[in-house]
Structures are given as structure tokens and as C-alpha cells.
Design a protein around this motif. Structure first.
Motif, short mmCIF file in Angstrom:
data_model
loop_
_atom_site.label_atom_id
_atom_site.label_comp_id
_atom_site.label_asym_id
_atom_site.label_seq_id
_atom_site.Cartn_x
_atom_site.Cartn_y
_atom_site.Cartn_z
N GLY A 92 -6.60 -0.18 9.40
CA GLY A 92 -6.59 0.36 8.05
C GLY A 92 -7.50 -0.41 7.14
O GLY A 92 -7.59 -1.63 7.22
N LEU A 93 -8.18 0.32 6.30
CA LEU A 93 -8.99 -0.23 5.21
C LEU A 93 -8.46 0.49 3.97
O LEU A 93 -8.62 1.71 3.85
N ALA A 94 -7.79 -0.25 3.11
CA ALA A 94 -7.11 0.39 1.98
C ALA A 94 -7.35 -0.39 0.70
O ALA A 94 -7.28 -1.61 0.69
N VAL A 95 -7.62 0.35 -0.37
CA VAL A 95 -7.78 -0.23 -1.71
C VAL A 95 -6.98 0.66 -2.66
O VAL A 95 -7.08 1.89 -2.60
N LEU A 96 -6.19 0.02 -3.52
CA LEU A 96 -5.41 0.78 -4.49
C LEU A 96 -6.31 1.75 -5.26
O LEU A 96 -7.43 1.39 -5.65
N PRO A 97 -5.84 2.97 -5.50
CA PRO A 97 -6.68 3.98 -6.17
C PRO A 97 -7.34 3.51 -7.46
O PRO A 97 -8.51 3.80 -7.72
N GLU A 98 -6.63 2.74 -8.27
CA GLU A 98 -7.19 2.31 -9.56
C GLU A 98 -8.28 1.25 -9.41
O GLU A 98 -8.95 0.91 -10.39
N TYR A 99 -8.51 0.74 -8.21
CA TYR A 99 -9.55 -0.27 -7.97
C TYR A 99 -10.69 0.26 -7.11
O TYR A 99 -11.58 -0.50 -6.73
N ARG A 100 -10.67 1.54 -6.79
CA ARG A 100 -11.71 2.13 -5.94
C ARG A 100 -13.01 2.32 -6.72
O ARG A 100 -13.06 2.21 -7.93
N LEU A 124 -16.59 -3.54 16.93
CA LEU A 124 -15.48 -3.12 16.07
C LEU A 124 -15.25 -1.66 16.38
O LEU A 124 -16.22 -0.89 16.54
N ILE A 125 -13.99 -1.25 16.46
CA ILE A 125 -13.67 0.14 16.73
C ILE A 125 -12.67 0.64 15.70
O ILE A 125 -11.84 -0.12 15.21
N LEU A 126 -12.77 1.90 15.36
CA LEU A 126 -11.83 2.52 14.43
C LEU A 126 -11.75 4.00 14.67
O LEU A 126 -12.59 4.57 15.38
#
Length: 163
Positions: A92-100, A124-126
Motif C-alpha cells: 500500500g501507498l497511502a496519503v490522507l486525502p487532504e495532503y494529496r 519492487l513488485i505491486l
């Protein structure tokens, strides 16, 4: 907003990490707090958080494996983590919506790429949804086509970045 600090996850980050996951992924795709607790314990060196002003705002994480692709069992149990694995996954690569739209996800990914290189990984695999294929290609990932993963009931594409 102050500077973004990237660092390895700590056990006390669990609650904030789970909140970020819940804000960024559909319920059927999101990892549970229990799963995060297991990941934090099993592979903290490949679980990086982004923080600003003492608040976690994003993360990237994944285990090591010899598999050339992510298979669904990897998401569900950290016992599949192979410390000496040739490949580093991106769960997972996740950033809070308000910081995107501020380059935070790119900072996390670039840091993860450097971490993988420094630890001697081959790639690296995803897996990602079709709408994100182009984004990951900007980092040098190659689209290997439809994934065998059925995680969360979604359609995924296998992506590989050879280091």
C-alpha cells in the motif's frame, strides 16, 4: 505545513496507520489493524511513514518475497515475509486525502525504491488498479498485465520495477 519526515514505522503508530488505511482504501481492500500490527512486527524496515507536525499523513509498506508477483496470501499474513527475498512488495501507498497532490506519495515511493536498492533487492513488485498504471510507470514500473490477484474483489494489474 512543516517539512515531511519519512521514517520507519513504530508500534505506537498502529492507530494512525489504520486510520490512514481506512481513509484511503475501500473496506473490502483495506488491511485490518491486526494485519498492520503483524506487519509492523514482521517488517518494520520496509514500512515507512510520512509525518508532518507530529501527525502521520501517509505510508508505504510491503514484505520481501521471492515471488515475481504479489499473490493474495501475502496481504493476509506476514508469515510469508522472507527477509532475504529477492523482491520487495508494495502492499500500500497511502496519503490522507487532504495532503494529496503535494508530492508526498512520490517521496514515499522514491524512498522505498532507494531502500530496496540499499537492501540488495532485485525488484519492487505491486498490484494496482488500471487508473494507477500510468502513475507507477512514471517511477519506471512495467505493466505486466492483469494480475491473478482477486484481493477485495477488484481487478488488478501486476507491475514490476527492476532495480
Amino acid at each position: 505545513m512543516s517539512d515531511i519526515i519519512l521514517r520507519a514505522v513504530r508500534p505506537e503508530d498502529l492507530e494512525q496507520v489504520a486510520k490512514i488505511e481506512a481513509a484511503c482504501f475501500p473496506v473490502n481492500e483495506a488491511a485490518s489493524p491486526e494485519s498492520f500490527q503483524e506487519r509492523i512486527r514482521a517488517f518494520p524496515d520496509s514500512f515507512i511513514v510520512a509525518e508532518t507536525d507530529g501527525k502521520l499523513i501517509g505510508f508505504i509498506n510491503g514484505c520481501a518475497t521471492n515471488s515475481p508477483v504479489i499473490y493474495d496470501e501475502l496481504f493476509h499474513s506476514a508469515r510469508h515475509h522472507l527477509a532475504t527475498g529477492a523482491n520487495l512488495t508494495v502492499f500500500g501507498l497511502a496519503v490522507l486525502p487532504e495532503y494529496r497532490k503535494r508530492g508526498i506519495a512520490a517521496q514515499l515511493m522514491n524512498h522505498f525504491i532507494q531502500l530496496a536498492k540499499a537492501s540488495g533487492r532485485k525488484s519492487l513488485i505491486l498490484t494496482c488498479k488500471n487508473r494507477l498504471v500510468h502513475y507507477y510507470e512514471t517511477f519506471g514500473y512495467i505493466n505486466n498485465g492483469l494480475s491473478g490477484s482477486t484481493h477485495g474483489g477488484a481487478q488488478w494489474f501486476d507491475m514490476t520495477l527492476t532495480l
